[in-house]
Design a protein around this motif. Structure first.
Motif, mmCIF file in Angstrom:
data_model
loop_
_atom_site.group_PDB
_atom_site.id
_atom_site.type_symbol
_atom_site.label_atom_id
_atom_site.label_comp_id
_atom_site.label_asym_id
_atom_site.label_seq_id
_atom_site.Cartn_x
_atom_site.Cartn_y
_atom_site.Cartn_z
ATOM 1 N N SER A 280 55.630 30.760 -40.204
ATOM 2 C CA SER A 280 55.354 29.864 -39.085
ATOM 3 C C SER A 280 55.671 30.529 -37.753
ATOM 4 C CB SER A 280 56.159 28.567 -39.246
ATOM 5 O OG SER A 280 55.958 27.708 -38.148
ATOM 6 N N GLN A 281 56.801 31.221 -37.685
ATOM 7 C CA GLN A 281 57.166 31.889 -36.432
ATOM 8 C C GLN A 281 56.215 33.041 -36.119
ATOM 9 O OE1 GLN A 281 60.843 32.559 -34.867
ATOM 10 N NE2 GLN A 281 61.777 30.671 -35.569
ATOM 11 N N LEU A 282 55.806 33.776 -37.151
ATOM 12 C CA LEU A 282 54.863 34.863 -36.931
ATOM 13 C C LEU A 282 53.518 34.335 -36.431
ATOM 14 C CD1 LEU A 282 55.708 37.067 -40.033
ATOM 15 C CD2 LEU A 282 55.938 37.757 -37.640
ATOM 16 N N LEU A 283 53.030 33.263 -37.028
ATOM 17 C CA LEU A 283 51.761 32.679 -36.586
ATOM 18 C C LEU A 283 51.853 32.199 -35.144
ATOM 19 C CD1 LEU A 283 50.665 30.661 -39.764
ATOM 20 C CD2 LEU A 283 49.669 32.790 -38.890
ATOM 21 N N ALA A 284 53.000 31.640 -34.775
ATOM 22 C CA ALA A 284 53.186 31.170 -33.400
ATOM 23 C C ALA A 284 53.115 32.317 -32.396
ATOM 24 C CB ALA A 284 54.527 30.445 -33.275
#
Length: 237
Positions: A204-208
């Motif tokens: 999730s953090q990488l996609l953000a």
């Protein structure tokens, strides 16, 4: 065979008291990993370290584990420690709260495996080893590599987290395949579900940040099935 089965059940019943509280902590992984606040929580908010009952409080098990089962427990004890130690190191560099929160979960994971080592009278490979030090040479090399990778940038650090969790999922699956002990399977499945939530958090953090992570230890199909499931879901893999 009837005697072995009876002894297995007796061993599982005697060890459950020591292991159960740790599994409760493991099952709470999913809710603690999604925050992006980089403020270090005050010391009073950190859950107290789980106390593993000393070996003398649990009678010796009435079953004998195979060499593969023993090796699996010792490996998972250090692999969960590796995840914890890497996340603590990366939190110290980047201050990203995801590493702090997941390191707390990894503590409960490695202590859950330790409780099994104690129950079965198996030597703890992590005993006396400080952060970043491992008995298994392969895990020592992996730790050194992952920390160096994570120091490159904050995105690289998040990729390291994703790699640790997918590797953990792969390795837990392999260890599940070589045991039929109910207590060991319960711990392994709990760790598996926790690692899936950790994977989602890092993804999730990488996609953000506009980064699409490509899995290296598990298949893309397995990654997608886990990553695209809601937090708290334990996907059959």
């Amino acid at each position: 065979m009837e005697r072995k089965q009876f002894l297995r059940y007796m061993g599982a019943a005697l060890g459950w008291v020591a292991i159960g509280p740790l599994l409760t902590a493991c099952d709470g992984d999913g809710d603690s990993t999604t925050t992006t606040d980089t403020t270090v929580p005050p010391a009073t908010t950190v859950p107290p370290a789980t106390t593993v009952p000393p070996a003398t409080t649990t009678p010796p098990p009435a079953t004998t584990l195979s060499a593969e089962e023993i090796a699996g427990l010792k490996f998972m004890r250090e692999e969960e420690k590796l995840a914890h130690d890497v996340y603590v190191a990366l939190y110290g560099v980047w201050g990203d709260n995801i590493f702090y929160q997941i390191s707390l979960s990894e503590t409960t994971h490695t202590e859950a495996v330790l409780a099994l080592l104690v129950k079965y009278g198996i030597e703890d490979p992590a005993a006396g080893n400080p952060a970043g030090v491992f008995t298994d040479p392969a895990l020592q090399s992996l730790y050194d590599t992952l920390v160096n990778m994570g120091y490159a940038s904050q995105i690289d650090a998040l990729k390291v987290g994703a790699l640790i969790e997918e590797t953990d999922i792969r390795d837990i699956k392999a260890k599940i395949a070589v045991t039929d002990e109910a207590d060991i399977l319960t711990v392994y499945n709990s760790l598996l579900c926790g690692s899936q939530d950790h994977l989602r958090a890092f993804n999730s953090q990488l996609l953000a940040l506009g980064v699409v992570y490509v899995p290296q230890a598990i298949t893309q199909a397995m990654w997608d099935a886990i990553a695209n499931s809601p937090a708290g879901t334990c996907v059959a893999v």
